[in-house]
Design a protein around this motif. Structure first.
Motif, short mmCIF file in Angstrom:
data_model
loop_
_atom_site.label_atom_id
_atom_site.label_comp_id
_atom_site.label_asym_id
_atom_site.label_seq_id
_atom_site.Cartn_x
_atom_site.Cartn_y
_atom_site.Cartn_z
N PHE A 149 3.60 5.98 -5.32
CA PHE A 149 3.39 6.19 -6.76
C PHE A 149 2.49 7.39 -7.00
CE2 PHE A 149 0.05 5.58 -9.89
CZ PHE A 149 0.78 5.63 -11.07
N TYR A 175 5.40 1.88 -8.75
CA TYR A 175 4.31 1.02 -9.20
C TYR A 175 4.82 -0.38 -9.51
CZ TYR A 175 0.58 -1.18 -11.70
OH TYR A 175 -0.37 -2.09 -12.08
N PHE A 234 5.17 -2.14 -6.35
CA PHE A 234 3.83 -2.50 -5.87
C PHE A 234 3.39 -3.82 -6.50
CE2 PHE A 234 -0.69 -2.34 -7.18
CZ PHE A 234 -1.29 -2.45 -5.93
N LEU A 273 1.94 1.96 -3.51
CA LEU A 273 0.84 2.51 -4.32
C LEU A 273 0.68 4.00 -4.00
CD1 LEU A 273 -1.46 1.96 -6.34
CD2 LEU A 273 -2.92 1.36 -4.40
N VAL A 274 0.73 4.33 -2.71
CA VAL A 274 0.59 5.73 -2.30
C VAL A 274 1.81 6.54 -2.75
CG1 VAL A 274 0.47 7.25 -0.31
CG2 VAL A 274 -0.95 5.22 -0.38
N TYR A 324 0.84 -1.20 0.00
CA TYR A 324 0.00 0.00 0.00
C TYR A 324 0.88 1.25 0.00
CZ TYR A 324 -3.70 3.25 0.82
OH TYR A 324 -4.56 4.31 0.67
#
Lengths: 218, 218
Positions: free
Chosen positions: A26, A53, A56, A23-24, A20
């Motif tokens: 990114f 990403y 991720f 993702l954040v 997570y």
């Protein structure tokens, strides 16, 4: 340090928070790219975002290979991480770079310590994902140049750095209280209070070193 | 359609506008990801964004291989594209998807026609970069489901779609007036007014088809 048995709950927690976080990171770097002073810096930051990403995907793939649902593993970390980012929105390019440098630095140091307590396949993936230093070097380079050119920026960024640490610690405490898996792993994996304190001191020391690399005190 | 000699200025223009478009698409999709209703949709959109960044790199690498500075080539398109995006900020997840679907669709159709007039290496790269349909399929799937579930959404998105087309046309005219390279390429490559009109009709027809695929009129 004792080596605990592979703890599935802790593995899910660590991979979940890391995935997570990527993702954040990114989304955040992609958003900060728009604040860049030049097209070159903007595309550089976009490149760092794209790499997050990729990490991720590696982490969620690994979760999948372990039979752990990635969304389920990430779920518990959405609220605390959103709270952290909402409370530390960069107001300009420099604050964005500082946040990437300080925030990711502390997170990386901490997760690397936790990963050392996990089984080898997960540990190696996490260490590899956390291993890149290009973004850190980019931030230091641009921040140093910025502070050299703009009087007053150093003072502002020193304050901002302290605020980032404070907010990160607040959210980390929330996570520790709610996520038994991670906490138990640390308690089981570290033989005594001294080792836990050594871990935290190590993370703090490296934060001071990062600030010093910018000519700032932590 | 006549095949004009490779026009370096037009090549720089087309690759420049496309590369900058990919960088902006990357930033925009990454930003829209935060509006996603689920972690799954959010990471899917992040994946599409990362792919746009990959295409950005391929286009700027190709510019470099042609001895054309990528920042210089992108420069003229920063202002009109910023104006377009500032005037069409999605207010929610649905408007973001609609913008990706309609805006990228029109741009893709138009650039593909222009690319047909360029020398093979550039044309093939552009056609390949424009070739993916996964994002389009993702948008159609989610938009259809959303309109099925939310009364009133279809009407709102039909209006939004028309506004997107209008703003895109306004900015395209600005670009056409300022960028001789592209305009001359079109005029030189298309044998008469009828062919130009056929190109524009083709782009418009495909826009209507995209709207129809959502059950909307263009």
């Amino acid at each position: 340090m004792r080596t605990p048995p592979a703890d599935r709950e802790a593995t899910a927690d660590l991979l979940g928070v890391l995935a997570y976080g990527e993702l954040v990171a990114f989304e955040r770097l992609a958003g900060d790219a728009r604040l860049a002073p030049s097209l070159g810096d903007r595309s550089a930051l976009a490149g760092f975002a794209a790499r997050e990403y990729g990490d991720f995907v590696r982490l969620t793939d690994h979760l999948g290979a372990l039979g752990i649902d990635a969304e389920w593993a990430m779920g518990p970390f959405v609220a605390p991480m959103t709270a952290f980012h909402d409370s530390t929105r960069p107001s300009d390019w420099w604050e964005g770079l500082m946040k990437a440098y300080v925030g990711d630095g502390i997170a990386t140091d901490f997760y690397r310590e936790v990963a050392a307590l996990l089984e080898p396949a997960t540990r190696d993936l996490v260490v590899d994902v956390l291993g890149g230093t290009e973004l850190e070097e980019f931030c230091v380079d641009r921040l140093r140049a910025g502070m050299g050119a703009e009087p007053g920026l150093a003072g502002r960024l020193a304050l901002w750095g302290r605020r980032l640490v404070g907010e990160a610690m607040t959210q980390a405490q929330h996570v520790a209280v709610e996520r038994d898996g991670l906490t138990r792993l640390l308690v089981a994996g570290l033989s005594d209070v001294e080792e836990i304190s050594r871990l935290l001191t190590g993370v703090t020391d490296r934060h001071q070193e990062r600030m010093a690399a910018l000519g700032l005190s932590g």
